[in-house]
Design a protein around this motif. Structure first.
Motif, PDB file in Angstrom:
ATOM      1  N   SER A  80      -4.794   4.266   1.862  1.00 51.08           N
ATOM      2  CA  SER A  80      -3.812   4.315   0.777  1.00 51.08           C
ATOM      3  C   SER A  80      -4.506   4.423  -0.580  1.00 51.08           C
ATOM      4  O   SER A  80      -5.442   3.676  -0.872  1.00 51.08           O
ATOM      5  CB  SER A  80      -2.950   3.047   0.816  1.00 51.08           C
ATOM      6  OG  SER A  80      -2.072   3.013  -0.284  1.00 51.08           O
ATOM      7  N   ASN A 124       0.839  -1.190   0.000  1.00 50.63           N
ATOM      8  CA  ASN A 124       0.000   0.000   0.000  1.00 50.63           C
ATOM      9  C   ASN A 124       0.880   1.248   0.000  1.00 50.63           C
ATOM     10  O   ASN A 124       1.707   1.432   0.913  1.00 50.63           O
ATOM     11  CB  ASN A 124      -0.864   0.016   1.269  1.00 50.63           C
ATOM     12  CG  ASN A 124      -1.615  -1.292   1.493  1.00 50.63           C
ATOM     13  OD1 ASN A 124      -2.758  -1.444   1.100  1.00 50.63           O
ATOM     14  ND2 ASN A 124      -0.943  -2.265   2.139  1.00 50.63           N
ATOM     15  N   LYS A 175      -2.956   0.596  -3.974  1.00 52.61           N
ATOM     16  CA  LYS A 175      -2.656  -0.611  -3.198  1.00 52.61           C
ATOM     17  C   LYS A 175      -2.797  -1.834  -4.082  1.00 52.61           C
ATOM     18  O   LYS A 175      -3.596  -1.847  -5.017  1.00 52.61           O
ATOM     19  CB  LYS A 175      -3.556  -0.695  -1.964  1.00 52.61           C
ATOM     20  CG  LYS A 175      -5.010  -0.377  -2.188  1.00 52.61           C
ATOM     21  CD  LYS A 175      -5.670   0.042  -0.864  1.00 52.61           C
ATOM     22  CE  LYS A 175      -7.104   0.449  -1.056  1.00 52.61           C
ATOM     23  NZ  LYS A 175      -7.506   1.527  -0.149  1.00 52.61           N
ATOM     24  N   TYR A 187      -5.675  -4.780   3.339  1.00 51.37           N
ATOM     25  CA  TYR A 187      -5.252  -3.558   2.657  1.00 51.37           C
ATOM     26  C   TYR A 187      -5.446  -2.371   3.589  1.00 51.37           C
ATOM     27  O   TYR A 187      -6.251  -2.434   4.524  1.00 51.37           O
ATOM     28  CB  TYR A 187      -6.118  -3.322   1.419  1.00 51.37           C
ATOM     29  CG  TYR A 187      -5.875  -4.272   0.282  1.00 51.37           C
ATOM     30  CD1 TYR A 187      -4.979  -3.951  -0.731  1.00 51.37           C
ATOM     31  CD2 TYR A 187      -6.562  -5.479   0.198  1.00 51.37           C
ATOM     32  CE1 TYR A 187      -4.773  -4.813  -1.800  1.00 51.37           C
ATOM     33  CE2 TYR A 187      -6.362  -6.350  -0.862  1.00 51.37           C
ATOM     34  CZ  TYR A 187      -5.460  -6.008  -1.859  1.00 51.37           C
ATOM     35  OH  TYR A 187      -5.251  -6.856  -2.897  1.00 51.37           O
TER      36      TYR A 187
END
Lengths: 192, 192
Positions: A119, A75, A122, A115
């Motif tokens: 971000s 990420n 990713k 995840y």
């Protein structure tokens, strides 16, 4: 050169580095998040990506989780959450999740690995190979990108991601982070 | 995904990359200069640095020269000479020096390999090992930093190099270059 001075000096010699958070999960379902500045592109087809695990730089649990689960996420660190991303380098015990120690939140797509919601770029990676570098005990961990979570507005018409727009940061040395200002894209180089 | 589109996309997924010129020389004294975006820090003691040679991304002469001479230089690409640095990716024959095809000039210190005068941070590297990555035919070239040419004003009091002040650039994807703006340095992270 004094040891700490040498570490800062040598670590900044390679130039700007990528700044990514590696997300993993263990067999008990405890998630782990580690900031890594050594992610590199290995090839586009197959889509291979790798990172170097320096001794002590990434807690063992990240590597253990990757070998066990067979996958991990990468990420991009964004300018909005640099402090929390950096904080994942603190040495927490394996049963403590960095997601619980920061404002970062986990989300899941097709892989078992978590995840980072915050971000903007990713990817999900399936573990492929580890290469031990005997010169200094580091490990090159290689994986294949099998999933990318990114807003389409960050993709240029030719496929390139706009890292400035994504607010992705670069790292330098052990502890400095940077946003980028573009000098532009250059044409494919041909002999004069 | 169309091939070129895929290459741009995957290549930018790893985030910001270092931008360096690798300087070498062959047995006839012909110099070679190649831009590489895959230089990574491997360790501070010994001071190990590495780069990935992707098939076709670096002309064979760079690798041949490294194996023959046993050394090479790594020179940060600076904002003032990004175009010339990028131009070294053009495919010149082995008997043509990129120093002659650009405004970049060579200088020599304790190694036989040429340094780039215009680069503000440059290092001399002794070749140590190559690791073949069979998954996609790339090669990880590892060397030990034996010499650093840098103005002392670019070194912070704790040893870290100031890449912003050095006007070092970062690369993204195949063809974009960036200068960095610092978000500051963060304290060593400890558990809360």
């Amino acid at each position: 050169m004094e040891k700490r001075h040498r570490v800062h000096f040598i670590n900044s010699l390679s130039g700007y580095k990528s700044a990514n958070l590696i997300g993993t999960i263990d067999q008990e379902g405890v998630t782990n998040l580690s900031i890594v500045s050594s992610v590199i592109h290995l090839g586009a087809d197959p889509a291979l990506i790798a990172f170097v695990n320096r001794p002590h730089s990434v807690p063992r649990n990240t590597l253990d989780n990757i070998y066990t689960a067979g996958c991990f996420t990468i990420n991009h660190v964004g300018a909005a959450f640099v402090e929390d991303a950096h904080h994942t380098s603190a040495r927490y015990a394996a049963d403590i999740s960095e997601f619980d120690q920061t404002e970062l939140t986990a989300e899941y797509h097709s892989l078992i690995a978590p995840y980072v919601t915050q971000s903007n770029i990713k990817m999900g990676v399936e573990y492929r190979q580890r290469i031990d570098i005997e010169l200094n005990g580091t490990v090159l961990v290689i994986g294949e990108i099998v999933e990318v979570i990114v807003d389409e507005t960050l993709i240029e018409t030719d496929g390139k991601l706009n890292l400035v727009k994504a607010k992705t940061v670069a790292a330098s040395g052990l502890d400095e982070y940077h946003v980028g200002e573009s000098l532009g894209r250059l044409a494919y180089a041909k002999p004069k």
